[in-house]
Write an enzyme that holds these catalytic residues in place. Structure first.
Site, PDB file in Angstrom:
ATOM      1  N   LYS A  39       0.853  -1.195   0.000  1.00 51.60           N
ATOM      2  CA  LYS A  39       0.000   0.000   0.000  1.00 51.60           C
ATOM      3  C   LYS A  39       0.893   1.251   0.000  1.00 51.60           C
ATOM      4  O   LYS A  39       2.091   1.175   0.289  1.00 51.60           O
ATOM      5  CB  LYS A  39      -0.900  -0.016   1.231  1.00 51.60           C
ATOM      6  CG  LYS A  39      -0.149   0.078   2.556  1.00 51.60           C
ATOM      7  CD  LYS A  39      -1.053  -0.209   3.740  1.00 51.60           C
ATOM      8  CE  LYS A  39      -0.280  -0.087   5.047  1.00 51.60           C
ATOM      9  NZ  LYS A  39      -1.027  -0.636   6.179  1.00 51.60           N
ATOM     10  N   ARG A 137     -10.693  -0.250  14.656  1.00 54.23           N
ATOM     11  CA  ARG A 137     -10.737   0.358  13.322  1.00 54.23           C
ATOM     12  C   ARG A 137     -11.722  -0.467  12.519  1.00 54.23           C
ATOM     13  O   ARG A 137     -12.832  -0.699  12.975  1.00 54.23           O
ATOM     14  CB  ARG A 137      -9.303   0.379  12.754  1.00 54.23           C
ATOM     15  CG  ARG A 137      -9.078   1.347  11.639  1.00 54.23           C
ATOM     16  CD  ARG A 137      -7.601   1.480  11.266  1.00 54.23           C
ATOM     17  NE  ARG A 137      -7.033   0.266  10.688  1.00 54.23           N
ATOM     18  CZ  ARG A 137      -5.779   0.160  10.249  1.00 54.23           C
ATOM     19  NH1 ARG A 137      -4.969   1.189  10.327  1.00 54.23           N
ATOM     20  NH2 ARG A 137      -5.337  -0.965   9.735  1.00 54.23           N
ATOM     21  N   HIS A 171      -5.954  -7.285  12.842  1.00 52.53           N
ATOM     22  CA  HIS A 171      -4.762  -6.426  12.830  1.00 52.53           C
ATOM     23  C   HIS A 171      -4.402  -6.065  14.270  1.00 52.53           C
ATOM     24  O   HIS A 171      -5.274  -5.704  15.055  1.00 52.53           O
ATOM     25  CB  HIS A 171      -5.069  -5.168  12.012  1.00 52.53           C
ATOM     26  CG  HIS A 171      -3.865  -4.364  11.652  1.00 52.53           C
ATOM     27  ND1 HIS A 171      -2.704  -4.917  11.145  1.00 52.53           N
ATOM     28  CD2 HIS A 171      -3.628  -3.025  11.704  1.00 52.53           C
ATOM     29  CE1 HIS A 171      -1.816  -3.953  10.912  1.00 52.53           C
ATOM     30  NE2 HIS A 171      -2.353  -2.804  11.244  1.00 52.53           N
ATOM     31  N   ARG A 230       1.881 -10.918   7.142  1.00 56.19           N
ATOM     32  CA  ARG A 230       1.454  -9.729   6.403  1.00 56.19           C
ATOM     33  C   ARG A 230       2.322  -8.518   6.758  1.00 56.19           C
ATOM     34  O   ARG A 230       1.812  -7.483   7.165  1.00 56.19           O
ATOM     35  CB  ARG A 230       0.003  -9.474   6.813  1.00 56.19           C
ATOM     36  CG  ARG A 230      -0.907  -8.896   5.777  1.00 56.19           C
ATOM     37  CD  ARG A 230      -2.336  -8.864   6.293  1.00 56.19           C
ATOM     38  NE  ARG A 230      -2.487  -8.063   7.485  1.00 56.19           N
ATOM     39  CZ  ARG A 230      -3.124  -8.440   8.599  1.00 56.19           C
ATOM     40  NH1 ARG A 230      -3.723  -9.606   8.686  1.00 56.19           N
ATOM     41  NH2 ARG A 230      -3.178  -7.651   9.643  1.00 56.19           N
ATOM     42  N   TYR A 271      15.493  31.179   6.690  1.00 57.57           N
ATOM     43  CA  TYR A 271      14.286  31.856   7.190  1.00 57.57           C
ATOM     44  C   TYR A 271      14.298  31.971   8.711  1.00 57.57           C
ATOM     45  O   TYR A 271      14.615  31.009   9.412  1.00 57.57           O
ATOM     46  CB  TYR A 271      13.039  31.058   6.819  1.00 57.57           C
ATOM     47  CG  TYR A 271      12.642  31.125   5.365  1.00 57.57           C
ATOM     48  CD1 TYR A 271      12.260  32.328   4.777  1.00 57.57           C
ATOM     49  CD2 TYR A 271      12.619  29.971   4.595  1.00 57.57           C
ATOM     50  CE1 TYR A 271      11.872  32.372   3.444  1.00 57.57           C
ATOM     51  CE2 TYR A 271      12.233  30.006   3.266  1.00 57.57           C
ATOM     52  CZ  TYR A 271      11.859  31.214   2.692  1.00 57.57           C
ATOM     53  OH  TYR A 271      11.479  31.247   1.384  1.00 57.57           O
ATOM     54  N   CYS A 318      13.920  24.704   4.115  1.00 61.07           N
ATOM     55  CA  CYS A 318      13.026  25.433   3.207  1.00 61.07           C
ATOM     56  C   CYS A 318      12.249  24.435   2.345  1.00 61.07           C
ATOM     57  O   CYS A 318      12.407  23.228   2.484  1.00 61.07           O
ATOM     58  CB  CYS A 318      13.822  26.368   2.316  1.00 61.07           C
ATOM     59  SG  CYS A 318      15.011  27.402   3.193  1.00 61.07           S
ATOM     60  N   ASP A 320      12.567  23.806  -0.890  1.00 55.49           N
ATOM     61  CA  ASP A 320      13.356  23.114  -1.908  1.00 55.49           C
ATOM     62  C   ASP A 320      14.814  22.901  -1.542  1.00 55.49           C
ATOM     63  O   ASP A 320      15.550  22.285  -2.305  1.00 55.49           O
ATOM     64  CB  ASP A 320      13.321  23.923  -3.215  1.00 55.49           C
ATOM     65  CG  ASP A 320      11.907  24.249  -3.617  1.00 55.49           C
ATOM     66  OD1 ASP A 320      11.065  23.339  -3.589  1.00 55.49           O
ATOM     67  OD2 ASP A 320      11.628  25.427  -3.920  1.00 55.49           O
TER      68      ASP A 320
END
Ligand SMILES: *Cc1c(COP(=O)(O)O)cnc(C)c1O
Length: 374
Positions: A39, A137, A171, A230, A271, A318, A320
């Site tokens: 997943k 859940r 689970h 699993r 920053y 930052c 990037d």
């Protein structure tokens, strides 16, 4: 692929994933089946590439969270059985059937909805029943006073003539946590699961695939392996006891020094001016930031592996880019590779510094970061 053109990339080792599957299998009883959890784009490693590698290496099953993830695999030609762990709206039933997918059924109303739609369309839907033994859940309720009703509801779901109840699972909520309380809770979940299996068997309801062991259980409770395990995180080579099974991390997040500037003492960096140089400082700028998945909350709290040692990260991260202190690393130069996590820099340590778990960092390596398969 030419890595020289990349600003930041994730090196993925499908061979390590296959190695990890074999190492996990070797630690379990002979004949235990293996479901690979792929997943969330295989925890950021690339679901198609990982699934193909697992299929070629003899995995038995795959699991994804939703229909779109399953379709991505089928479209790429992956033929292994695929379990959808989440809910699929009944209007997509034709797709489930056409693609031969296995749907989780987590309560009686949903079983009846799938039954009615499958009867209308013709065909049979393969399902795995999900029990809520304490995760709170998805799943049929069966704890405490709900036991008898749980048995009755599961049996009713399994008697639907157009559903094929191939498997049943639950689970664990605490199998990866240390301490007696977590141990007691996990074992109570397992006892409830096996008690449900027995009560169902008495009613003639049997399943070919009974499974409950996630990564924590594979490591700490191998007795819960039943017909199939699993694991997700362990498959990718992370988790608290990767050493014990000889697992190998499958992802290396790498960037490269873009430029190096030398500042005197007293210069504020990035920053907000959070960091002020304390001495003459060789500061590297690296092109990785929070848009690549390097959490901003790690600002000033992590270090990356560079030739010759660890470079502390300085100032705000930052979008990037961010800055790393190379003063103590004279061998580091422009274009030197910088490992954010992988072989030398530990993902687990980075996750701890971010106040989170390795899962979240893996899933956060963003789309902008190309995956390079070695
Ligand atoms: C994600 C998931 C797993 C795998 O969990 P890990 O902790 O990564 O091993 C197993 N089963 C279910 C139902 C899951 O949602």
């Amino acid at each position: 692929m030419d890595l020289n053109t990349k600003r930041t990339w994730a090196e993925i080792r499908p061979d390590h994933i296959v190695h990890n599957m074999r190492a996990i299998r070797a630690a379990l009883p002979e004949g235990t089946r293996f479901l690979g959890v792929v997943k969330a784009d295989a925890y950021g490693h690339g679901a198609v590439a990982v699934s193909r590698a697992l299929e070629a290496a003899g995995a038995d099953y795959l699991a994804v969270s939703c229909l779109d993830e399953a379709l991505e695999l089928r479209t790429a030609g992956v033929g292994l059985p695929i379990l959808i762990l989440g809910h699929t709206p009944v209007e997509y039933l034709p797709t489930l059937l056409a693609c031969g997918l296995t749907q989780t059924v987590s309560n009686l109303a949903k079983a009846q909805e799938y039954e009615a739609a499958t009867a209308r369309l013709g065909g049979r839907l393969r399902i795995h029943i999900k029990l809520d033994t304490g995760m709170g859940r998805l799943g049929f309720l069966c704890a405490g006073d709900g036991f008898a009703q749980g048995v009755e509801n599961v049996a009713a779901a399994c008697s639907c003539p157009h559903l094929v109840p191939e498997g049943i699972y639950t689970h664990f909520a605490m199998s990866d946590m240390p301490g007696q309380e977590a141990r007691d809770y996990t074992l109570a979940q397992f006892r409830l699961f096996t008690a449900m299996l027995e009560a169902l068997e008495e009613q003639g309801v049997r399943f070919r695939l009974r499974h409950c062991a996630n990564s924590g259980a594979v490591l700490h409770y191998p007795e819960t392996a039943l017909d199939m395990v699993r694991p997700g995180l362990l498959l990718y080579g992370y988790g608290d006891a990767e050493d014990r099974l000889g697992l190998r991390p499958a992802m290396r997040l790498v960037t490269r020094v873009a430029t190096i500037k030398t500042y005197p003492a007293g210069v504020r960096i990035s920053y907000g001016g959070l960091y002020t140089t304390e001495r003459r400082t060789r500061m590297g700028v690296v092109p990785i930031g929070y848009a690549d998945g390097l959490f901003r909350c790690l600002s000033g709290r992590c270090a990356f592996a560079v030739a010759g040692g660890q470079a502390p990260q300085r100032g705000r991260i930052c979008m990037d880019m961010c800055m790393i202190d190379l003063t103590e690393l004279p061998d580091a130069a422009v274009d030197s590779p910088v490992e954010v996590f992988g072989e030398t820099a530990s993902l687990d340590a980075l996750a701890e510094a971010a106040g989170t778990i390795p899962y979240e960092l893996l899933c956060s390596v963003s789309k902008r970061v190309p995956r390079v398969y070695l």
